[in-house]
Design a protein around this motif. Structure first.
Motif, short mmCIF file in Angstrom:
data_model
loop_
_atom_site.label_atom_id
_atom_site.label_comp_id
_atom_site.label_asym_id
_atom_site.label_seq_id
_atom_site.Cartn_x
_atom_site.Cartn_y
_atom_site.Cartn_z
N THR A 230 46.43 40.93 37.18
CA THR A 230 46.71 42.11 38.01
C THR A 230 46.65 41.69 39.48
O THR A 230 46.49 40.52 39.79
N SER A 231 46.80 42.65 40.35
CA SER A 231 46.65 42.40 41.79
C SER A 231 45.71 43.45 42.36
O SER A 231 45.53 44.53 41.79
N TYR B 128 53.51 49.35 38.50
CA TYR B 128 52.41 48.39 38.64
C TYR B 128 52.89 47.05 38.07
O TYR B 128 52.43 46.58 37.02
N GLN C 222 40.00 38.02 48.73
CA GLN C 222 40.98 39.03 49.11
C GLN C 222 40.23 40.35 49.35
O GLN C 222 39.35 40.72 48.57
N CYS D 88 45.20 39.09 51.42
CA CYS D 88 45.56 39.85 50.22
C CYS D 88 47.03 39.59 49.89
O CYS D 88 47.91 39.74 50.73
N SER D 89 47.30 39.20 48.64
CA SER D 89 48.66 38.93 48.21
C SER D 89 48.80 39.24 46.73
O SER D 89 47.90 38.90 45.94
N PRO D 90 49.90 39.89 46.33
CA PRO D 90 50.08 40.17 44.90
C PRO D 90 50.19 38.91 44.06
O PRO D 90 50.00 38.95 42.84
N ASP D 91 50.50 37.79 44.70
CA ASP D 91 50.60 36.52 43.99
C ASP D 91 49.33 35.69 44.07
O ASP D 91 49.25 34.60 43.51
N GLU E 261 46.24 45.15 44.98
CA GLU E 261 47.07 46.31 45.36
C GLU E 261 47.32 47.23 44.18
O GLU E 261 47.20 48.45 44.29
N ASP E 262 47.69 46.65 43.02
CA ASP E 262 47.94 47.47 41.84
C ASP E 262 46.69 48.25 41.45
O ASP E 262 46.75 49.46 41.18
N HIS F 291 52.68 43.99 39.02
CA HIS F 291 51.91 42.75 39.10
C HIS F 291 50.76 42.75 38.09
O HIS F 291 49.86 41.90 38.17
N THR F 292 50.81 43.68 37.15
CA THR F 292 49.74 43.80 36.15
C THR F 292 50.29 43.52 34.75
O THR F 292 51.33 44.06 34.37
#
Length: 453
Positions: free
Chosen positions: A275-276, A197, A74, A97-100, A278-279, A199-200
């Motif tokens: 986490t992600s 945040y 990513q 790139c993906s939060p998942d 993006e976060d 996804h963290t």
């Protein structure tokens, strides 16, 4: 409706060929008042990164870049354009790139832990507690550690400041564990959720503990550095928060257990820290550019807090007197993965404000680069997984042969692109030009050659 000159240039650079420009301009006019990022699909957002990396001849880089699923790759690249008032505006391009999209965050979680520690200290100001107060960690539950000394600090005593230095200079695990205990599991995750945040999740130390033990945090005493009188005693705590872990995360074909026995079958990452990209990027952005982000996402930091963080995010181990690290091992680019060349040196006019992480074959770096000579700045975040044998926890990963070379090649490609990229306004980077320490060569204290990384 008018498309800005910057948007026209950007759209031209990654859009269709010239014969379709009329249609493309119509689309641009239609969405003129939408955020620029919303104009692009996942595929379109990758086009600029594809353009930047297309000419790279390195076979390792191309192998990883064109097999993103295998390497769990990513990339998140953020251009920064200043307006006439020097206010930053961000345009982000992503690649797979993906939060998942799971990756083991490893030491990158030490970054928000550091931010939150300085934030929480503001609650203790009435007691006289500061980042330099002596911080004594007691044992209040099974498997907890007692820490009453810090031989790496100037005073010989532990403190929030000393721990944050160690985290950013060399990514010290012990320092992270102490700050985790200061904050407590509940405070950490409640604050991150409130700030958006989402996804963290940070729910464990970097120390062998089970789920119950990680919910328990130690009693901590803060002492006045002048007279060592107790300023504040923080009681032991227990987090009752529940976590939604989501879909099970199983990786690898085999793994080593806690007794170093080989177990056939994947390793379960489901309940670990998460986490992600993006976060992490947005957390870093919130500290670097607090006035340019949503107030909700900011950390409650003073100007002095922020300056302290910026210094140790970008200072080199070899510039630091306390701790005194062995520079043959902890060289300038030890944590600066996008500039980790053979000489291990960065140009003096460049500083990387960043936090990396590496564990279980996952390699991640979240960074802001400032070039004071050429007036260039950008943000770049990347994560990838390099574990060719598929065995987790055997300490046999491909960091040196695949991971670090890929990171360095990517960083240099984006940097070279940024050097040539046209800007309407030259950025004033004075806010990031700091005064750093200088190693005292007359001090003959022993060098630190090993850390809990």
């Amino acid at each position: 409706m008018i498309v800005s000159r910057y948007q026209q240039t950007l759209l031209k650079g990654i859009g269709p060929k010239k014969h379709a420009s009329g249609l493309w301009l119509l689309i641009g006019l239609t969405f003129a008042f939408m955020p620029l990022n919303s104009l692009f699909s996942q595929e379109n957002r990758a086009q600029l990164l594809n353009q930047i990396t297309r000419g790279i001849q390195d076979s390792i880089f191309q192998k990883v870049y064109h097999h993103p699923q295998k390497y769990r790759l990513q990339i998140l690249y953020t251009q920064i354009n200043r307006d006439k008032n020097n206010q930053p505006h961000f345009t982000t391009f992503t690649y797979h790139c993906s939060p998942d999209g799971y990756f083991n965050p490893a030491s990158t979680v030490k970054m928000p832990i550091s931010f939150l520690s300085l934030q929480k200290l503001h609650q203790l100001k009435p007691y006289g507690v500061s980042k330099d107060s002596y911080m004594l960690t007691d044992s209040s539950y099974k498997s907890q550690q007692i820490i009453h000394r810090d031989t790496t600090s100037m005073s010989g005593q532990p403190s929030i400041a000393a721990y944050i230095k160690r985290i950013f200079l060399v990514s010290d695990n012990d320092a992270y564990n102490r700050l985790y205990e200061f904050l407590g599991q509940g405070y950490i995750n409640t604050q991150l959720q409130k700030k958006g945040y989402t996804h963290t999740r940070i729910d464990r130390r970097f120390y062998p503990m089970n789920e119950d033990q990680n919910r328990h945090t130690n009693q901590i005493r803060f002492l006045d550095p002048q007279n060592e009188a107790i300023q504040y005693k923080q009681p032991a705590a227990y987090s009752t928060d529940s976590f939604h872990y989501g879909k099970q995360i199983l990786i690898g074909k085999a793994h080593m257990d806690s007794k170093d026995s080989l177990i056939t079958g994947p390793y379960d990452f489901t309940k670990g820290n998460r986490t992600s990209l993006e976060d992490l990027t947005n957390m870093l952005k919130a500290v670097l550019f607090p006035q340019a982000v949503n107030p909700k996402k900011r950390f409650n930091l003073s100007a002095a807090d922020r300056k302290f963080l910026l210094q140790y995010m970008s200072q080199y181990p070899g510039e630091t007197n306390y701790p005194k690290y062995d520079t043959s091992k902890f060289f300038d680019s030890f944590t600066k993965f996008f500039f980790r060349n053979a000489g291990h040196k960065l140009p003096r006019y460049i500083r990387a404000f960043n936090k990396p992480g590496w564990s279980y074959g996952f390699l991640t770096n979240v960074s802001y680069i400032a070039d004071f000579k050429h007036h260039v700045e950008f943000m770049l975040s990347c994560t990838l997984y390099v574990n060719e044998d598929g065995v987790i926890n055997d300490n046999k990963y491909d960091y040196e042969t695949v991971g670090f070379p890929f990171m360095t090649t990517l960083g240099q490609a984006v940097y070279q692109y940024e050097l040539k990229r046209k800007r309407t306004y030259k950025p004033d980077l004075l806010a990031f030009k700091l005064t750093y320490e200088h190693r005292d060569t007359t001090n003959n204290r022993p060098l630190i050659r090993d850390i809990a990384d």
